[in-house]
Design a protein around this motif. Structure first.
Motif, mmCIF file in Angstrom:
data_model
loop_
_atom_site.group_PDB
_atom_site.id
_atom_site.type_symbol
_atom_site.label_atom_id
_atom_site.label_comp_id
_atom_site.label_asym_id
_atom_site.label_seq_id
_atom_site.Cartn_x
_atom_site.Cartn_y
_atom_site.Cartn_z
ATOM 1 N N ASN A 38 -49.103 -10.509 13.494
ATOM 2 C CA ASN A 38 -50.238 -9.588 13.365
ATOM 3 C C ASN A 38 -50.482 -8.790 14.633
ATOM 4 O O ASN A 38 -51.181 -7.779 14.604
ATOM 5 N N HIS A 39 -49.948 -9.234 15.730
ATOM 6 C CA HIS A 39 -50.322 -8.631 17.015
ATOM 7 C C HIS A 39 -49.176 -8.064 17.795
ATOM 8 O O HIS A 39 -49.380 -7.341 18.757
ATOM 9 N N GLY A 42 -56.496 -3.920 17.010
ATOM 10 C CA GLY A 42 -57.122 -4.769 16.006
ATOM 11 C C GLY A 42 -58.169 -5.650 16.632
ATOM 12 O O GLY A 42 -57.966 -6.154 17.727
ATOM 13 N N GLY A 43 -59.274 -5.839 15.943
ATOM 14 C CA GLY A 43 -60.340 -6.653 16.514
ATOM 15 C C GLY A 43 -61.266 -5.803 17.361
ATOM 16 O O GLY A 43 -61.467 -4.636 17.073
ATOM 17 N N TRP A 44 -61.800 -6.374 18.377
ATOM 18 C CA TRP A 44 -62.865 -5.715 19.145
ATOM 19 C C TRP A 44 -62.346 -4.649 20.081
ATOM 20 O O TRP A 44 -61.482 -4.844 20.828
ATOM 21 N N LYS A 95 -47.834 1.191 7.020
ATOM 22 C CA LYS A 95 -48.412 0.431 8.128
ATOM 23 C C LYS A 95 -47.425 0.209 9.268
ATOM 24 O O LYS A 95 -47.765 0.339 10.447
ATOM 25 N N ILE A 96 -46.208 -0.115 8.897
ATOM 26 C CA ILE A 96 -45.225 -0.425 9.938
ATOM 27 C C ILE A 96 -44.848 0.845 10.711
ATOM 28 O O ILE A 96 -44.547 0.806 11.900
ATOM 29 N N TYR A 128 -47.150 1.959 13.678
ATOM 30 C CA TYR A 128 -46.984 1.227 14.935
ATOM 31 C C TYR A 128 -46.063 1.991 15.891
ATOM 32 O O TYR A 128 -46.086 1.748 17.098
#
Lengths: 266, 266
Positions: free
Chosen positions: B184-185, B264-266, B222-223, B226
DNA sequence: TATCATTGTGTCAATGTGACGCAATGATAA
DNA sequence: TTATCATTGCGTCACATTGACACAATGATA
């Protein structure tokens, strides 16, 4: 008083001597644990560091692993001995094993000043790998304790850390990085905040960990959809300006989220 | 032929005997490394497992750490010895140290069958903690090797794993979980796929790791954002149905993403 | 009583995501 | 030779999430 100090100093010496002499038969060779203990206070993340007796170097609280003790248990024991807390959030994050990471001269010097001669084949002078754990603790409940090997045990701001002994700066940085990652995938705060807290307090915690400012309104929206908070009917007492509502964690959902993690990603 | 086997068997015995006898002076006590080697083939994730001589138990390839060797280096050496590959993706993911995780009877039994008597105070029979590493390797380039302690070294489907010795099933599961998190990261695939690959192949890799079906069109979208892929002007040769385009990784951007991670995330 | 830092709540545009449609391709079957 | 059909390439659409910001409500302090 003088006599008491002398007595306790003599007792300390005997304890240390006993460990130096008997360590090899008590502890698992080559392995230690080190703990990065995080606390939150005054809107700042803090880390608990020791200052070592005789050398005055700073370092992470750590210890050895008993012959028949699990790694996690050893870390828990260190925390217990050090800050008098049980039942805290503890997580293994990495193991450090560079061959030159131990500072052999350190022990020799410290022991010499303690009046203990240490054989160069002593187990303490062998190479050690160390398993890193980080702990999240409620700052207000912690009672830092000095032990026989340290002259102080106190909190440091993340932004103004001293130089640490051996590779402890590296270990601490890795712990912080791990924590910054975790915060994206699992709830954090239950172990760092008091039972009841305000939204701004929780936000400050996140900002302190991430070392970055967050928008107040977006933060609230995002944290609420995780569904781990319970909004209480009370507001914070005795504050300037408008009193913010109090929240507490929904322990059941919190633990569920801890286990499963937030989604995100694929 | 019979003689050759006998000779090599005798040589093997001498080697093993030497390790049993001299191990304590060569290796760091109490510490081992274990490697979970992942490969991708036939749209499936595979893991390289050994079958141990004499006991026929399955286990992860592992080894001990030389007195003056870094942990990472030890893991790299094990891989090198085992699959003849260098320069592969290797990552430490956890350390396992339950006091009862070692199976002491295992070594005694195996050595006995080898014709070697082992003292009950021998270093091999002491408690070990093990540092887990996982590796991502190009299946097609791997040459599995059997060593003196194993009778086979071969790939297993993730879905049909045998019962492993000691806590190796637990270690393997933890490695897989970590890999599923990492995906995921950070980019994954450079070490698992051939230089040129198709979008469906890459998708199958993700599906195999995540053990879940993905939508073909959403996956591609999505890929691609990146920005780690280069679309080539060629199409895959010799396939049924419509020939898909070939892609390769943009190594520079790939490594950059590896280092910085996706947001992703904060 | 006025001030003002802070809180509670909401809007809006931009972007990301999940579900799905459809034509193009090209090996295989009729 | 032509029809078939699994697969690929390239979209669309509704909906959710995100970042940036507006504005009124609150309540201790001036």
């Amino acid at each position: 008083m003088r006599i008491l100090i002398l007595l306790s100093s003599m007792a300390a010496k005997r304890n240390i001597e006993s460990i130096v002499v008997n360590g090899a038969s008590i502890f698992l060779p080559s392995v230690s644990v080190d703990c990065v203990i995080f606390g939150f206070h005054d809107n700042d993340m803090k880390v608990l560091l020791l200052q070592m007796k005789h050398t005055d170097e700073f370092g992470l609280p750590g210890g050895f692993v008993l012959k028949d003790e699990a790694l996690d248990t050893a870390a828990t024991r260190v925390l217990q001995e050090r800050i008098g807390l049980t039942d805290i959030f503890l997580q293994q994050f990495a193991t450090f094993g560079e061959p030159n990471r131990s500072d052999k001269k350190f022990h020799v010097k410290a022991m010499k000043k303690e009046g203990i001669t240490i054989d160069k084949n002593n187990w303490l002078l062998q190479r050690f790998i160390t398993v890193g754990y980080y702990a999240l603790v409620d700052f207000s409940k912690v009672i830092p304790r000095v032990d026989e090997l340290s002259v102080s045990c106190s909190w440091f701001h993340l932004q103004s850390l001293p130089t640490l002994m051996m590779d402890h700066n590296h270990i601490l940085n890795k712990a912080l990085e791990t924590l910054q990652q975790q915060i994206n995938h699992q709830p954090i705060g239950y172990n760092l905040l008091p039972q009841k807290f305000t939204m701004p307090e929780l936000q400050k915690l996140y900002e302190a960990i991430l070392n970055k400012q967050l928008d107040r309104r977006n933060f609230q929206r995002k944290i609420l959809v995780y569904g781990i908070l319970k909004k209480l009917k009370e507001v914070k007492q005795g504050v300037a300006h408008k009193a913010p509502f109090l929240y507490s964690f929904d322990v059941k959902k919190y633990n569920q989220a801890l286990k499963n993690g937030y989604t995100g990603g694929w």
